[in-house]
Design an enzyme around this catalytic site. Structure first.
Site, short mmCIF file in Angstrom:
data_model
loop_
_atom_site.label_atom_id
_atom_site.label_comp_id
_atom_site.label_asym_id
_atom_site.label_seq_id
_atom_site.Cartn_x
_atom_site.Cartn_y
_atom_site.Cartn_z
N LEU A 6 2.70 -13.88 3.77
CA LEU A 6 2.59 -13.02 4.94
C LEU A 6 1.64 -11.86 4.62
CD1 LEU A 6 6.36 -12.93 5.99
CD2 LEU A 6 4.63 -14.70 6.39
N ALA A 8 -0.40 -10.20 7.33
CA ALA A 8 -0.97 -9.83 8.63
C ALA A 8 -0.86 -8.35 8.96
CB ALA A 8 -0.29 -10.64 9.74
N GLY A 9 0.02 -7.63 8.28
CA GLY A 9 0.33 -6.27 8.67
C GLY A 9 -0.79 -5.28 8.38
N GLN A 77 -1.86 -14.29 13.12
CA GLN A 77 -0.84 -13.66 13.93
C GLN A 77 -1.53 -12.52 14.69
OE1 GLN A 77 2.25 -11.45 11.89
NE2 GLN A 77 3.81 -11.99 13.40
N GLY A 82 6.77 -9.23 13.89
CA GLY A 82 7.90 -9.51 13.03
C GLY A 82 7.70 -10.67 12.08
N THR A 83 8.55 -10.69 11.04
CA THR A 83 8.42 -11.68 9.98
C THR A 83 8.81 -13.08 10.44
OG1 THR A 83 10.60 -10.91 9.24
CG2 THR A 83 8.67 -10.07 8.07
N ASN A 160 18.02 -7.37 -0.50
CA ASN A 160 17.13 -8.47 -0.13
C ASN A 160 15.71 -8.11 -0.54
OD1 ASN A 160 15.72 -10.56 1.09
ND2 ASN A 160 15.95 -9.74 3.16
N HIS A 311 -18.45 15.53 -12.86
CA HIS A 311 -18.42 16.62 -13.84
C HIS A 311 -17.42 17.70 -13.48
CE1 HIS A 311 -22.50 17.12 -11.63
NE2 HIS A 311 -21.54 17.44 -10.81
#
Length: 400
Positions: A6, A8-9, A77, A82-83, A160, A311
């Site tokens: 994943l 896409a975010g 996507q 959402g996932t 998780n 510098h």
């Protein structure tokens, strides 16, 4: 077995580093996060399906049609909702059990292999000191009983990790998912649907390193984690008057001039020039085609490609984007006088970094005038300029 990655975010919490690049291409330890993820999976997969969205063409251009001889396919996507939606996009590309990995998470090969070998549906978990900011797993006999998002009173300390293996039946579960309270289709809701349907979801516990690179300071932590595994290697030119201590990598085409002291772990990427008379220390990466010059100290920082601190400057515990130029006398303050942890403004909210020392974050193309002073926790937006003698106390403009 394929891995669905994943990627896409947009990574709004990582701004300004993601103003000009997708989050998975933010470099840690000198390499885009996404490539670290793919490296962790290549030993156990025979194909990748990368879900792209924000600046997806940049991902395609970087990775191409194969990665380390493993074929790569892409799905887009268009709207990041959402996932579960992102995983569902890959349905036409997988016909058997597959892995799901996030393109912005530092993960060990051992965990990816353990998920691949678990069989059936599986979810990765790790004991954490304070699980209230995670999805928390309830487990019985090594299998998932339930999953509670960010509970005030966590039933366990198992968080998780957002890394999974699934049988194709997960797509049926995804089809039943409604939008969550934050307006997204959550893969965790699909997993709960699997549990309610009495499908077994094994829990694979992990004790090693894992990090979701969600904030700019996580770039520093991720770099530190990855450089722990580094072995020193000198392929570039190092003058006799330079001192390299510990595990230092000097890539081919890099030059370390006389009077330089580098205390590893550190990486000096190809095309970069360090010195004369510079001091590099801590878990530091000097990106490709950078210049760190006379009287400059860089400590525990990451410089993206084409950035110059030529510098008489100090850069500590900071992340500088691409094509940044610090004029002479630009100094970063990385410690509050009250010695409390440093806070950073993220999307309009003050967020505690948890770090006693944290400097600045610069977007791409930032230029400072001579004798600029930057306070701890400052973010300079891409293309920002400071005048000579400026003291920056708060974020200027839109650096959120």
């Amino acid at each position: 077995m394929k891995a669905v990655v994943l990627a896409a975010g947009q990574g709004t919490r990582l701004r300004p580093l993601t103003d000009t690049r997708p989050k998975p291409l933010v470099p840690v330890a000198g390499t885009p996060i996404l490539e670290h993820v793919l490296d962790a999976a290549t030993p156990v997969v025979d194909g990748f399906v990368i879900v792209v969205g924000y600046r997806g063409d940049a991902v395609k251009d970087r990775i191409g049609s194969s990665y380390r001889n493993v074929p790569v396919e892409y799905v887009t996507q268009d709207e990041q909702v959402g996932t579960a939606d992102a995983v569902g996009m890959a349905e036409e590309h997988v016909s058997e059990r597959f892995l799901v990995l996030n393109g912005d998470v530092i993960v060990r090969k051992s965990l990816v292999r353990a998920l691949a070998e678990a069989g059936g549906h599986a979810i990765a978990a790790k004991s954490v000191p304070d699980p209230r900011n995670y999805g928390v797993l309830q487990v019985s006999d090594g299998e998932l009983d339930g999953l509670i998002e960010k509970p005030d009173q966590p039933p366990t300390d198992l968080a998780n990790l957002g890394i999974y293996s699934f049988e194709p039946s997960v797509f049926d579960a995804i089809a039943t998912v409604d939008r969550s309270t934050r307006g997204e289709y959550e893969i965790t809701d699909a997993i709960e649907s699997l549990v309610e349907s009495r499908e077994r979801v094994r829990v694979v516990e992990h004790e090693g390193a894992w990090l979701d690179v969600g904030y700019p300071w996580d770039v520093l932590q991720a770099t530190s984690i990855l450089l722990e595994d580094q072995t020193g290697r000198i392929a570039g030119a190092v003058d006799d008057g330079a001192q390299l201590v510990g595990d230092v990598v000097v890539e081919s085409g890099a030059e370390i001039r006389s009077g330089v002291v580098i205390e590893g772990p550190a990486v000096i990427k190809s095309g970069s020039e360090v010195g004369p008379n510079s001091y590099i220390r801590g878990a530091t990466v000097i990106g490709e085609n950078c210049h760190v010059g006379h009287g400059v100290e860089v400590k525990n920082s990451v410089l993206f490609e084409d950035t110059n601190v030529p510098h008489l400057s100090y850069v500590g515990d900071s992340v500088l984007g691409s094509n940044v130029n610090f004029s002479a006398g630009t100094n970063v303050a990385n410690l509050r006088h009250d010695e409390e942890t440093v806070n950073v403004l993220v999307k309009g909210n003050s967020v505690d970094t948890g770090r006693r020392k944290f400097g600045v974050v610069c977007g791409d193309n930032v230029k400072t005038g001579i004798n600029t002073s930057l306070n701890p926790g400052i973010k300079l937006p891409s293309n920002h300029r400071t005048r000579p003698g400026t003291v920056v106390y708060e974020d200027p403009g839109d650096a959120q």
